[in-house]
Write an enzyme that holds these catalytic residues in place. Structure first.
Site, mmCIF file in Angstrom:
data_model
loop_
_atom_site.group_PDB
_atom_site.id
_atom_site.type_symbol
_atom_site.label_atom_id
_atom_site.label_comp_id
_atom_site.label_asym_id
_atom_site.label_seq_id
_atom_site.Cartn_x
_atom_site.Cartn_y
_atom_site.Cartn_z
ATOM 1 N N ASP A 240 0.808 -1.220 0.000
ATOM 2 C CA ASP A 240 0.000 0.000 0.000
ATOM 3 C C ASP A 240 0.842 1.272 0.000
ATOM 4 O O ASP A 240 0.343 2.333 -0.364
ATOM 5 C CB ASP A 240 -0.926 0.020 1.222
ATOM 6 C CG ASP A 240 -1.889 -1.152 1.230
ATOM 7 O OD1 ASP A 240 -2.277 -1.591 0.133
ATOM 8 O OD2 ASP A 240 -2.236 -1.639 2.313
ATOM 9 N N MET A 662 18.281 -21.112 -29.443
ATOM 10 C CA MET A 662 18.685 -22.472 -29.118
ATOM 11 C C MET A 662 17.924 -23.436 -30.034
ATOM 12 O O MET A 662 17.323 -23.026 -31.020
ATOM 13 C CB MET A 662 18.408 -22.762 -27.643
ATOM 14 C CG MET A 662 19.181 -21.870 -26.700
ATOM 15 S SD MET A 662 18.877 -22.232 -24.959
ATOM 16 C CE MET A 662 19.814 -23.738 -24.761
#
Length: 795
Positions: A240, A662
């Site tokens: 908050d 990859m």
């Protein structure tokens, strides 16, 4: 212009810059040869939770053999007079700890590691105050290894719980007994003002609690004398950010990320609607409502109420989305990791330096420094805010929140409300805004703020494209309020940015300033912007047109601007780095392993059992399946990264990116990733290529740079060729494209592995995807565009 607070938003920073320009213009019509002395006022970034005296000098204390304990509290703190769940404790013999919300465990980690360096013996206390009251196995020894691999983990690692018992004196008596039995005389509390108030009450009652324990025979008088003093240090862990005395609470920045992400998705989606109609009016609007919003009569303002008003009064199609506890979860942001770590270290130092007369303190963020402020003063001021709101003194409540909150609110209102021409003041002041250097996240937000603040002040704002290069070429246009709408969340540089310095073009720049009657310059960028302003300042003696106010706003991921603690874009870059850091390696495909076990059945009867393999590999190279588990998530990662890379080049003209993916010897990721990202070329193992193909692609990109789209994207599989490596292709493109485009390379690496799954359907059922060969054929048709002809490209 410098940022002295580590979390200052780009909007506020630019507001200060424009105000500095305006102030300089009001004070003097003509600037002398030397640059204007624009001094940075750091007070605005300080916490507004009252006036606190901060001492930065610390005496050095040498400590031997201490023991410490820790406990966590509930992740949803509430305001209670006696304290609540979520504490941490540390001691000049032992210490205990507690936390709440995202980032709390990071503070615990820093606290433990710092304590161990000071020869503390630590113990963790699961379930916060409840663990302290119950004692026993709830207080466990903590070690260096117990907090390893914790930085990227959200929530509370050792658990949390509310504790009604601690609100009673009897419960606190049990807690005191358990602490004394373990030699704990230091308490570090991480929570809201309720938790901190409870800890302070516990400290005030400590002597009386020890007397009761002595009278009941539960501890000896000698033990009571040894543990006669309880030291308290607090850290505020709350999403908050409602605690007076600190600029930022632990967990707030991560919660802001959780809020911005869905808001950005809503803007991008818009339920299939366009963001702008023919009249350039917004069709998609977002209204954010705090869960505790009230009107001037203290009546609740709910999302349903606002929806009904919008539908009834404006007739707009309206939807309500409640974020809820999503804001509490997730991986901590880079800022929260750094903040929690620094505060944890400062808490240990505070306890080491504490004496019997030292009052309880809370570790706060003030500017860019971790400081100690009186705990109860902060708590009382925080409670005064709620009291002011209850009494309908809302303006006073805003001031009590502090300068930071007040200025953020003021800035938001200033940037969101467009005044009519009749409401605007009249001014003959012309301000030019430009970006210089490499693109950085937040540049567009800074330009938006500068433009709107300048227009609000009645000035005429000019946008300069492509930095100083565009300046001397005359790429200058007037920019209006609506022109920068939606720029806040856009990456890169929509104005365009170059690294070109102005020294060689001073005369042309001075001429353009005279033509457009530029009265001030606002430069947003990195070190090149810094050097550029230095060169302009040096040329003032020869060019009167340069004798105007000039302000620089640091915007660079390198964070290397003198005089600034944090540059715009650096925090976003840190988040990207930490996001990559949490992706780890996964085992290889099990296909070959099962084949080996199958071959061994003739020799080992034990292997003659049913065996089943589920293909799970990002390479998607398992025979007999269209799609492996993990391949789609990895593909999302590649496409998202390519989008970010292309976005980073939005303000950098004529640039080609070489991306290595990859996939081993399988070209699935490179092929499908190229198709989804709109790549100009993709190199894979399955499709051989030679130097003539590379040369053909360079020629295509050279022709492409002469069109409106002036950036290129090339994707290469990691094993596509033994000789045509990523470095070779990068050097070839750089050399052949010299004078036409420059080149950059990126190796994505293991960030493609172990991402959080984007969807689990493939992992739970059999999925059917397009045949890889069909996709490769589609891409091949795109790649083999005839030389010398223009082809469309999404990049």
């Amino acid at each position: 212009m410098s940022i002295c607070g580590s979390y200052c938003a780009s909007s506020r920073l630019v507001l200060f810059a424009v105000l500095a320009i305006c102030l300089a213009f009001v004070q003097t019509e003509t600037v002398a040869d030397s640059s204007p002395a624009l001094q940075n006022d750091n007070q605005d970034t300080l916490s507004g939770g009252g006036a606190f005296e901060i001492t930065t000098q610390r005496p050095v204390h040498h400590v031997t053999e201490y023991s410490v304990a820790f406990d966590y509290d509930d992740a949803t703190p509430t305001l209670t007079p006696d304290g609540e769940e979520g504490a941490v404790t540390l001691d000049a013999r032992e210490s205990a700890k507690r936390t709440s919300d995202t980032g709390g465990e990071l503070t615990c980690r820093a606290f433990i590691l710092s304590s161990l360096l000071e020869n503390f013996t630590l113990a963790s206390k699961p379930l916060g105050y409840q663990g302290m009251v119950d004692g026993g196995e709830n207080i466990k020894e903590a070690s260096w290894e117990s907090v390893s691999s914790m930085l990227q983990v959200g929530g509370t690692v050792i658990g949390s719980a509310r504790c009604k018992d601690f609100r009673s004196r009897e419960g606190r008596l049990h807690g005191a007994l358990n602490l004394v039995q373990r030699g704990i005389t230091n308490l570090c509390v991480i929570g809201g003002d309720g938790s901190l108030t409870g800890a302070n009450l516990f400290r005030e009652e400590w002597s009386g609690l020890l007397d009761e324990l002595v009278q009941s025979g539960q501890i000896s008088e000698e033990a009571a004398q040894i543990h006669s003093t309880l030291h308290i240090v607090g850290m505020v862990g709350s999403i908050d950010n409602d605690f007076c005395g600190t600029d930022m609470t632990i967990g707030t920045d991560s919660a802001l990320h959780r809020i911005i992400e869905p808001s950005k998705d809503l803007c991008a989606g818009g339920h299939g609607k366009t963001l702008w109609n023919r009249a350039d009016k917004k069709r998609l609007n977002i209204i954010i409502v705090a869960e505790g919003a009230i009107d001037q009569n203290n009546k609740p303002v709910t999302t349903d109420h606002i929806k009904d008003l919008v539908v009834h009064c404006l007739g707009f199609d309206t939807r309500v989305t409640i974020l809820g506890h999503v804001q509490r979860g997730g991986t901590p942001s880079a800022f929260d990791r750094i903040l929690a770590s620094r505060m944890g270290v400062e808490a240990v130092l505070a306890l080491l330096e504490a004496s019997p007369g030292t009052p309880a303190c809370v570790v706060s963020l003030c500017g860019n420094q971790a400081v100690r402020v009186p705990l109860m003063e902060c708590v009382q001021m925080t409670q005064e805010v709620q009291k002011a709101m209850d009494e309908k003194r809302f303006k006073e409540a805003v001031k009590l929140r502090g300068r930071s909150f007040e200025n953020n609110l003021k800035t938001y209102k200033l940037l969101s409300h467009h005044k009519t021409d009749d409401e605007l003041p009249h001014s003959s002041f012309n301000v030019a805004v430009l970006n210089v250097g490499a693109p950085a996240a937040g540049m567009n937000a800074a330009v938006r703020s500068a433009v709107r603040v300048g227009i609000t002040e009645g000035h005429t704002m000019f946008a300069v494209s492509d930095g100083f290069e565009g300046f001397y070429k005359g790429q200058i246009r007037e920019i209006k309020w609506g022109d920068v709408g939606g720029w806040t969340g856009q990456g890169g540089s929509l104005l365009g940015t170059k690294r070109t310095l102005p020294a060689k073009h001073i005369e042309k720049i001075a001429e353009q300033m005279r033509i457009h009657n530029i009265n001030a310059l606002l430069v947003i960028g990195g070190f090149e912007a810094y050097m550029g302003l230095m060169e302009l300042q040096a040329a003032r003696s020869k060019h009167e047109e340069l004798c105007v106010p000039m302000v620089m706003v640091p915007a660079t991921v390198s964070n290397n601007i003198p005089g600034s603690d944090l540059s715009i874009g650096a925090d976003t870059a840190l988040n990207a780095i930490t996001d990559v850091r949490r992706h780890k390696l996964v085992p290889k495909c099990a296909f070959e392993s099962l084949l080996q076990l199958l071959d061994a059945r003739s020799s080992y009867q034990e292997f003659s059992v049913p065996m089943c393999m589920l293909p799970a590999t990002i390479s998607n190279n398992v025979a007999g399946t269209d799609l492996s588990i993990g391949a789609d998530t990895s593909l999302d990662s590649i496409v998202e990264t390519c989008d970010r890379i292309k976005q980073s080049a939005s303000g950098t003209k004529r640039r080609v990116f070489i991306i290595e993916t990859m996939g081993g010897y399988c070209g699935y990721l490179a092929t499908v990733g190229a198709l989804a990202a709109g790549a100009d070329a993709a190199y894979i193992y399955e499709e051989s290529f030679d130097i003539r193909d590379l040369q053909s692609n360079v020629e295509h990109l050279t022709a492409k740079m002469k069109t409106g789209i002036q950036r290129g994207l090339v994707i290469r599989n990691e094993n596509c060729s033994e000789n045509y490596t990523t470095d070779f292709i990068y050097q070839l493109y750089s050399e052949e494209g010299k004078g036409v485009f420059d080149c950059r390379k990126n190796v994505l690496g293991h960030m493609q592995q172990s991402q959080d799954p984007k969807g689990t359907v493939v992992a739970q059922t059999t999925a059917t995807h397009e045949d890889t060969g069909q996709v490769q054929n589609q891409l091949r048709r795109v790649r083999r565009w005839p030389t010398g002809t223009h082809r469309p490209s999404e990049s």
